[in-house]
Design a protein around this motif. Sequence first.
Motif, PDB file in Angstrom:
ATOM      1  N   MET A   1       0.642  -1.114  -0.207  1.00 21.42           N
ATOM      2  CA  MET A   1      -0.106   0.071   0.007  1.00 21.42           C
ATOM      3  C   MET A   1       0.740   1.196   0.033  1.00 21.42           C
ATOM      4  N   GLY A   2       0.315   2.284  -0.829  1.00 18.73           N
ATOM      5  CA  GLY A   2       1.139   3.512  -0.677  1.00 18.73           C
ATOM      6  C   GLY A   2       1.031   4.283   0.588  1.00 18.73           C
ATOM      7  N   GLU A   3       2.200   4.998   0.919  1.00 19.11           N
ATOM      8  CA  GLU A   3       2.145   5.860   2.173  1.00 19.11           C
ATOM      9  C   GLU A   3       1.279   7.018   1.799  1.00 19.11           C
ATOM     10  N   SER A   4       0.848   7.691   3.054  1.00 19.10           N
ATOM     11  CA  SER A   4       0.470   8.915   2.988  1.00 19.10           C
ATOM     12  C   SER A   4       0.868   9.502   4.112  1.00 19.10           C
ATOM     13  N   THR A   5       0.756  10.893   4.174  1.00 25.48           N
ATOM     14  CA  THR A   5       1.303  11.701   5.456  1.00 25.48           C
ATOM     15  C   THR A   5       0.392  11.648   6.476  1.00 25.48           C
ATOM     16  N   ASP A   6      -1.073  11.386   6.317  1.00 24.09           N
ATOM     17  CA  ASP A   6      -1.890  11.333   7.177  1.00 24.09           C
ATOM     18  C   ASP A   6      -2.299   9.930   7.670  1.00 24.09           C
ATOM     19  N   GLY A   7      -1.924   9.026   7.208  1.00 26.63           N
ATOM     20  CA  GLY A   7      -1.938   7.527   7.562  1.00 26.63           C
ATOM     21  C   GLY A   7      -3.336   7.256   6.782  1.00 26.63           C
ATOM     22  N   ASN A   9      -4.254   6.024   3.930  1.00 24.99           N
ATOM     23  CA  ASN A   9      -3.923   4.919   3.045  1.00 24.99           C
ATOM     24  C   ASN A   9      -4.009   3.392   3.972  1.00 24.99           C
ATOM     25  N   GLU A  10      -3.099   3.737   5.306  1.00 25.63           N
ATOM     26  CA  GLU A  10      -2.983   2.648   6.065  1.00 25.63           C
ATOM     27  C   GLU A  10      -4.036   2.280   6.608  1.00 25.63           C
ATOM     28  N   ARG A  11      -5.031   3.358   7.362  1.00 22.41           N
ATOM     29  CA  ARG A  11      -6.127   3.045   8.105  1.00 22.41           C
ATOM     30  C   ARG A  11      -7.119   2.338   7.192  1.00 22.41           C
ATOM     31  N   PHE A  12      -7.241   2.855   5.858  1.00 22.20           N
ATOM     32  CA  PHE A  12      -8.528   2.362   5.283  1.00 22.20           C
ATOM     33  C   PHE A  12      -8.146   1.318   4.059  1.00 22.20           C
ATOM     34  N   ALA A  13      -6.967   1.090   4.203  1.00 26.60           N
ATOM     35  CA  ALA A  13      -6.484   0.092   3.009  1.00 26.60           C
ATOM     36  C   ALA A  13      -6.679   0.441   1.705  1.00 26.60           C
ATOM     37  N   VAL A  14      -6.445   1.736   1.305  1.00 24.57           N
ATOM     38  CA  VAL A  14      -6.791   2.101  -0.189  1.00 24.57           C
ATOM     39  C   VAL A  14      -5.612   2.478  -0.716  1.00 24.57           C
ATOM     40  N   THR A  15      -5.366   1.800  -1.968  1.00 19.92           N
ATOM     41  CA  THR A  15      -3.947   1.663  -2.758  1.00 19.92           C
ATOM     42  C   THR A  15      -3.744   2.960  -3.486  1.00 19.92           C
ATOM     43  N   ARG A  16      -2.778   3.080  -3.933  1.00 15.36           N
ATOM     44  CA  ARG A  16      -2.591   4.346  -4.838  1.00 15.36           C
ATOM     45  C   ARG A  16      -3.418   4.176  -6.288  1.00 15.36           C
ATOM     46  N   GLU A  17      -3.283   3.075  -6.590  1.00 17.59           N
ATOM     47  CA  GLU A  17      -4.326   2.895  -8.012  1.00 17.59           C
ATOM     48  C   GLU A  17      -5.804   3.060  -7.654  1.00 17.59           C
ATOM     49  N   GLN A  19      -6.882   5.360  -5.446  1.00 18.97           N
ATOM     50  CA  GLN A  19      -6.919   6.878  -5.294  1.00 18.97           C
ATOM     51  C   GLN A  19      -7.132   7.365  -6.682  1.00 18.97           C
ATOM     52  N   ASP A  20      -6.196   6.860  -7.379  1.00 15.00           N
ATOM     53  CA  ASP A  20      -6.294   7.568  -8.858  1.00 15.00           C
ATOM     54  C   ASP A  20      -7.305   7.208  -9.477  1.00 15.00           C
ATOM     55  N   ALA A  21      -7.942   5.936  -9.430  1.00 22.22           N
ATOM     56  CA  ALA A  21      -9.048   5.584 -10.297  1.00 22.22           C
ATOM     57  C   ALA A  21     -10.274   6.355  -9.544  1.00 22.22           C
ATOM     58  N   PHE A  22     -10.373   6.544  -8.405  1.00 21.17           N
ATOM     59  CA  PHE A  22     -11.357   7.618  -7.819  1.00 21.17           C
ATOM     60  C   PHE A  22     -11.209   8.912  -8.299  1.00 21.17           C
ATOM     61  N   ALA A  23      -9.941   9.425  -8.383  1.00 20.50           N
ATOM     62  CA  ALA A  23      -9.845  10.931  -8.639  1.00 20.50           C
ATOM     63  C   ALA A  23     -10.088  10.865 -10.090  1.00 20.50           C
ATOM     64  N   ALA A  24     -10.082   9.959 -11.289  1.00 21.90           N
ATOM     65  CA  ALA A  24     -10.165  10.027 -12.473  1.00 21.90           C
ATOM     66  C   ALA A  24     -11.746  10.338 -12.756  1.00 21.90           C
ATOM     67  N   GLU A  25     -12.548   9.302 -11.801  1.00 17.42           N
ATOM     68  CA  GLU A  25     -13.927   9.051 -12.263  1.00 17.42           C
ATOM     69  C   GLU A  25     -14.632  10.619 -11.704  1.00 17.42           C
ATOM     70  N   SER A  26     -14.016  10.948 -10.570  1.00 16.25           N
ATOM     71  CA  SER A  26     -14.506  12.241  -9.902  1.00 16.25           C
ATOM     72  C   SER A  26     -14.521  13.463 -10.941  1.00 16.25           C
ATOM     73  N   HIS A  27     -13.188  13.367 -11.462  1.00 10.07           N
ATOM     74  CA  HIS A  27     -12.912  14.517 -12.705  1.00 10.07           C
ATOM     75  C   HIS A  27     -13.910  14.341 -13.808  1.00 10.07           C
ATOM     76  N   ARG A  28     -14.126  12.915 -14.386  1.00 11.90           N
ATOM     77  CA  ARG A  28     -14.841  12.628 -15.512  1.00 11.90           C
ATOM     78  C   ARG A  28     -16.333  13.258 -14.899  1.00 11.90           C
ATOM     79  N   ARG A  29     -16.749  12.729 -13.911  1.00 16.28           N
ATOM     80  CA  ARG A  29     -18.233  13.352 -13.502  1.00 16.28           C
ATOM     81  C   ARG A  29     -18.450  14.667 -13.238  1.00 16.28           C
ATOM     82  N   LEU A  30     -17.237  15.346 -12.834  1.00 15.72           N
ATOM     83  CA  LEU A  30     -17.483  16.708 -12.647  1.00 15.72           C
ATOM     84  C   LEU A  30     -17.494  17.369 -14.185  1.00 15.72           C
TER      85      LEU A  30
END
Length: 146
Positions: A1-7, A9-17, A19-30
């Motif tokens: 899992m990718g590191e984050s400065t606020d923890g 990623n570690e607390r919620f088991a979210v991978t960098r991929e 996060q990137d997919a979520f950001a891309a989909e959010s951008h597409r919807r906007l």
Amino acid sequence: MGESTDGFNERFAVTREQQDAFAAESHRRLAAAQLEGLGERRDALVESFGKAGWEFPAPQASMFAWVPIPEKFRYLGSLEFSKLLIEKAEVAVAPGIGFGEHGDDYVRIAVVENEQRIRQAARNIARFLKGADQTLHNVIQMPKAG
């Protein structure tokens, strides 16, 4: 899992991929929502200005309409016509001459206001066009009809 400065990623088991997919989909919807709003405003502009007596084609892929100056006013050029619209119709447009010498028969209208303000601008344009012969004869030289 990718590191984050606020923890996060570690607390919620979210991978960098993820996060990137979520950001891309959010951008597409906007972007889709913004384009839908742009289309509605563009349609309001073309329809309401057409009813006002200033017809022009709808811009296909831009937030700007590149609009020919009505024939009756074309001799003024885009700068003088734009100043006349501000003074007499309280509508601001960009003079085409500002985009090059071949733009002087056009003005650019930004499709950024809400539909209500676009329709108000069209009503102002309608009054301006309807009364131009009677009210502008002492301001500018109007071409003779016929």
